[in-house]
Write a protein that holds these residues in place. Structure first.
Motif, PDB file in Angstrom:
ATOM      1  N   SER A 177     104.053  68.291  10.541  1.00 52.01           N
ATOM      2  CA  SER A 177     103.219  67.962  11.607  1.00 52.01           C
ATOM      3  C   SER A 177     101.713  67.850  11.284  1.00 52.01           C
ATOM      4  O   SER A 177     101.090  69.004  10.740  1.00 52.01           O
ATOM      5  N   VAL A 178     101.236  66.611  11.252  1.00 49.43           N
ATOM      6  CA  VAL A 178      99.823  66.473  10.401  1.00 49.43           C
ATOM      7  C   VAL A 178      98.643  65.918  11.631  1.00 49.43           C
ATOM      8  O   VAL A 178      99.415  65.163  12.379  1.00 49.43           O
ATOM      9  N   LYS A 179      97.700  66.708  11.903  1.00 46.31           N
ATOM     10  CA  LYS A 179      96.518  66.247  12.753  1.00 46.31           C
ATOM     11  C   LYS A 179      95.519  65.926  11.775  1.00 46.31           C
ATOM     12  O   LYS A 179      94.951  66.592  11.186  1.00 46.31           O
ATOM     13  N   VAL A 180      94.763  64.564  11.936  1.00 44.76           N
ATOM     14  CA  VAL A 180      93.761  64.076  10.904  1.00 44.76           C
ATOM     15  C   VAL A 180      92.909  63.327  11.740  1.00 44.76           C
ATOM     16  O   VAL A 180      93.087  62.996  12.863  1.00 44.76           O
ATOM     17  N   ARG A 181      91.839  63.336  11.257  1.00 41.79           N
ATOM     18  CA  ARG A 181      90.640  62.423  11.825  1.00 41.79           C
ATOM     19  C   ARG A 181      90.405  61.044  11.361  1.00 41.79           C
ATOM     20  O   ARG A 181      91.327  60.717  10.232  1.00 41.79           O
ATOM     21  N   PHE A 182      89.768  60.152  11.982  1.00 42.94           N
ATOM     22  CA  PHE A 182      89.697  58.981  11.459  1.00 42.94           C
ATOM     23  C   PHE A 182      88.944  58.800  10.041  1.00 42.94           C
ATOM     24  O   PHE A 182      88.006  59.642   9.775  1.00 42.94           O
ATOM     25  N   GLY A 183      89.533  57.589   9.476  1.00 44.41           N
ATOM     26  CA  GLY A 183      88.411  57.408   8.029  1.00 44.41           C
ATOM     27  C   GLY A 183      88.600  58.372   6.895  1.00 44.41           C
ATOM     28  O   GLY A 183      87.812  58.679   6.356  1.00 44.41           O
ATOM     29  N   VAL A 184      89.765  59.248   6.760  1.00 43.62           N
ATOM     30  CA  VAL A 184      90.074  60.321   5.880  1.00 43.62           C
ATOM     31  C   VAL A 184      91.484  59.900   5.091  1.00 43.62           C
ATOM     32  O   VAL A 184      92.038  59.381   5.500  1.00 43.62           O
ATOM     33  N   LYS A 185      91.442  60.453   3.920  1.00 39.00           N
ATOM     34  CA  LYS A 185      92.393  60.332   3.017  1.00 39.00           C
ATOM     35  C   LYS A 185      93.348  61.488   3.137  1.00 39.00           C
ATOM     36  O   LYS A 185      92.787  62.685   3.092  1.00 39.00           O
ATOM     37  N   GLU A 186      94.654  61.263   3.380  1.00 43.39           N
ATOM     38  CA  GLU A 186      95.588  62.334   3.876  1.00 43.39           C
ATOM     39  C   GLU A 186      97.046  62.012   2.973  1.00 43.39           C
ATOM     40  O   GLU A 186      97.458  60.872   2.771  1.00 43.39           O
ATOM     41  N   SER A 187      97.459  63.087   2.505  1.00 38.39           N
ATOM     42  CA  SER A 187      98.678  63.382   1.734  1.00 38.39           C
ATOM     43  C   SER A 187      99.936  63.882   2.662  1.00 38.39           C
ATOM     44  O   SER A 187      99.637  64.877   3.134  1.00 38.39           O
ATOM     45  N   PHE A 247      93.143  55.725   4.009  1.00 41.24           N
ATOM     46  CA  PHE A 247      92.190  55.777   4.893  1.00 41.24           C
ATOM     47  C   PHE A 247      92.919  55.648   6.362  1.00 41.24           C
ATOM     48  O   PHE A 247      93.365  54.718   6.757  1.00 41.24           O
ATOM     49  N   THR A 248      92.805  56.811   7.168  1.00 40.81           N
ATOM     50  CA  THR A 248      93.472  57.012   8.645  1.00 40.81           C
ATOM     51  C   THR A 248      92.789  56.180   9.382  1.00 40.81           C
ATOM     52  O   THR A 248      91.464  56.111   9.434  1.00 40.81           O
ATOM     53  N   LYS A 249      93.359  55.405  10.331  1.00 42.48           N
ATOM     54  CA  LYS A 249      93.058  54.810  11.323  1.00 42.48           C
ATOM     55  C   LYS A 249      93.820  54.892  12.526  1.00 42.48           C
ATOM     56  O   LYS A 249      95.064  55.662  12.548  1.00 42.48           O
ATOM     57  N   MET A 250      93.433  54.317  13.558  1.00 48.91           N
ATOM     58  CA  MET A 250      94.219  54.520  15.085  1.00 48.91           C
ATOM     59  C   MET A 250      95.800  54.074  14.625  1.00 48.91           C
ATOM     60  O   MET A 250      96.500  54.671  15.354  1.00 48.91           O
ATOM     61  N   THR A 251      95.906  52.922  14.121  1.00 48.03           N
ATOM     62  CA  THR A 251      97.151  52.507  13.828  1.00 48.03           C
ATOM     63  C   THR A 251      98.182  53.328  12.688  1.00 48.03           C
ATOM     64  O   THR A 251      99.238  52.933  12.206  1.00 48.03           O
ATOM     65  N   SER A 252      97.349  54.379  12.120  1.00 50.66           N
ATOM     66  CA  SER A 252      98.039  55.092  11.442  1.00 50.66           C
ATOM     67  C   SER A 252      99.132  56.117  11.889  1.00 50.66           C
ATOM     68  O   SER A 252     100.001  56.826  11.372  1.00 50.66           O
ATOM     69  N   GLU A 253      98.868  56.407  13.275  1.00 48.97           N
ATOM     70  CA  GLU A 253      99.738  57.194  14.122  1.00 48.97           C
ATOM     71  C   GLU A 253     101.175  57.015  14.006  1.00 48.97           C
ATOM     72  O   GLU A 253     101.436  55.955  13.931  1.00 48.97           O
ATOM     73  N   ASP A 348      84.636  52.228  17.766  1.00 48.36           N
ATOM     74  CA  ASP A 348      85.251  52.842  16.818  1.00 48.36           C
ATOM     75  C   ASP A 348      86.881  53.422  17.249  1.00 48.36           C
ATOM     76  O   ASP A 348      87.358  54.465  16.545  1.00 48.36           O
ATOM     77  N   ASN A 349      87.166  53.144  18.532  1.00 47.68           N
ATOM     78  CA  ASN A 349      88.346  53.466  19.265  1.00 47.68           C
ATOM     79  C   ASN A 349      88.455  54.898  19.718  1.00 47.68           C
ATOM     80  O   ASN A 349      89.561  55.261  20.283  1.00 47.68           O
ATOM     81  N   THR A 350      87.395  55.513  19.799  1.00 44.43           N
ATOM     82  CA  THR A 350      87.164  56.947  20.255  1.00 44.43           C
ATOM     83  C   THR A 350      86.794  56.445  21.813  1.00 44.43           C
ATOM     84  O   THR A 350      86.426  55.377  22.260  1.00 44.43           O
TER      85      THR A 350
END
Length: 434
Positions: A177-187, A247-253, A348-350
């Motif tokens: 389970s991962v919680k991330v912010r907008f605009g970051v690189k995530e593995s 690059f995380t964005k809203m559609t990455s959920e 920015d979708n916030t």
């Protein structure tokens, strides 16, 4: 130098043995199945929850609890305990199910020539979502595959039966389970291991959200064929199938599924990814607010730039207290006259939200502290912003008195000066030559 190296090797091996041996068995749920055809000829499955134990030991060992079903995991190239990262048994949830190969027998590379296999899939989850481990337990048998659907004729397991197994394949994620912010690189972590070398495997990643499913990546080791990006191909040889979001964005959920297939086994591990942005909180007044008695003031608390939508804003009124006086101090009182604006959707979708109230200054509120508390799922603790109200007594009684005194004085002066002024003007006119 050689002595130091030898000591370090022994220390490393001893630590590894301690990590492996701290769990000797795990309580598990065994989800058994009763599959049958109903009156209409359709297949129905009845799930039966049974108590079981996953025991770690050597072939021939007796069960730690002879009154329950025991899955004895014996030595192989894979030891499941090495993938539990030193967790204690009370921190783990264990579930074991039967695994169907659809009645097809595929010889497993490390099995004996006269052996057949019954398969079980074991899922172990850390209760704090630190990792999820899925393993396949191979139970050798002398009964050959019927060529029919095996789930229609499962071999019965008695309440006290001991099944000797080995671990054939493991798939694990340390990011279930991962919680991330907008605009970051995530593995997104995914690793797998098998009990034999040079296996022919298929690795795939899928993304799913609200009914939509998309294949992100696939790689077949036999042909070397690859579709999609996000996984380093060279790492697959070492069992690392981690997927990188650049690059995380809203559609990455959504839910990301890492699946590894080695015939006849298929393991799929789900990873939930949630986007979160913490709110920025501000007040429209400073830390100290000075008002005259009876004066009105609109006070607003602004929560800005948060995601997802749900946020809670509460205004409190309380007595200012020092740290030494906090014990026994009266509890803060929530304000009831607070109004909320509508949620504003930013580019920015916030989101943004204001909570405000109208403060009418009175001497009874002098020195009171007003606090805005903002709670959001992205925050470990709520954000608080406060100001202290100072109320000065109204000077409205002095102003009319001063005006009246000024008018009376001015009238008196005019009464004294005007006659003299007009008399002097008359004399000046009489003396004017023609």
């Amino acid at each position: 130098m050689d002595l130091i190296l030898t000591i370090l090797i022994y220390v490393y091996l001893w630590v590894g043995m301690q990590c492996v041996s701290q769990i000797s068995w795990l309580p598990c749920e065994f989800i058994d199945e009763h599959v049958y055809l109903n009156n209409e000829g359709h297949t129905e499955t009845q799930l039966i929850v049974r108590e079981a134990i996953l025991q770690f030991g050597q072939k021939g060992e007796g069960p730690v609890n002879p009154n329950t079903i025991t899955f004895l995991q014996t030595g192989s190239r894979l030891d499941l305990r090495r993938y539990l990262e030193g967790a204690f048994s009370e921190q783990l949830d264990c579930q074991i199910r039967r695994y169907s190969t659809q009645g097809i027998h595929v010889r497993w590379p490390v099995q004996e020539h006269d052996e057949y296999n019954n398969w079980f899939i074991c899922t172990i989850k850390h209760i704090r979502e630190l990792f999820t481990v899925i393993s396949f337990l191979r139970h050798p048998t002398d009964q050959s595959a019927s060529g029919k659907q095996d789930y229609l004729s499962w071999s019965p397991i008695t309440d006290r039966e001991l099944l000797t197994t080995t671990v054939a394949m493991i798939i694990k994620s340390t990011t279930p389970s991962v919680k991330v912010r907008f605009g970051v690189k995530e593995s997104l972590h995914c690793q797998f291991a098998l009990d034999h070398k040079v296996p022919n495997f298929l690795v795939e990643w899928h993304w799913q959200y609200r009914g939509e499913k998309v294949k992100l990546f696939s790689h077949t080791s036999r042909s070397g064929q690859t579709h999609g990006t996000g996984v380093k191909i060279k790492n697959l040889a070492n069992g690392d199938a981690s997927y990188t979001l650049p690059f995380t964005k809203m559609t990455s959920e959504g839910t990301y599924s890492c699946s590894v297939s080695v015939n006849p086994l298929l393991a799929s591990l789900d990873i939930s990814l949630h986007i979160e942005e913490s709110p920025r909180v501000s007040l429209n007044v400073g830390p100290t607010l000075l008002l005259q008695q009876g004066q009105d003031q609109r006070v607003a608390c602004e929560a800005e730039g948060y995601y997802p939508l749900d946020v809670e804003i509460v205004w409190y009124e309380e007595e200012p207290t020092s740290k030494s006086q906090r014990v026994g101090a009266p509890l803060p009182k929530a304000l009831q006259n607070v109004l909320l604006s509508s949620h504003r959707h930013n580019q920015d979708n916030t989101y943004a939200l204001s909570a405000f109230f109208y403060l009418k200054a009175s001497l009874t509120l002098n020195g009171k502290q007003f606090t805005c508390k903002v709670s959001h799922q992205s925050l470990r603790v709520p954000i608080k912003k406060s100001f202290t109200l100072t109320v000065e007594e109204s000077s409205s009684w002095f102003f009319p008195i001063a005006i009246g005194f000024f008018c009376v004085t001015l009238f008196a002066l005019l009464c004294v000066m005007l006659p003299s002024f007009f008399q002097g003007k008359k004399q000046f006119v009489q003396k004017k030559p023609y």
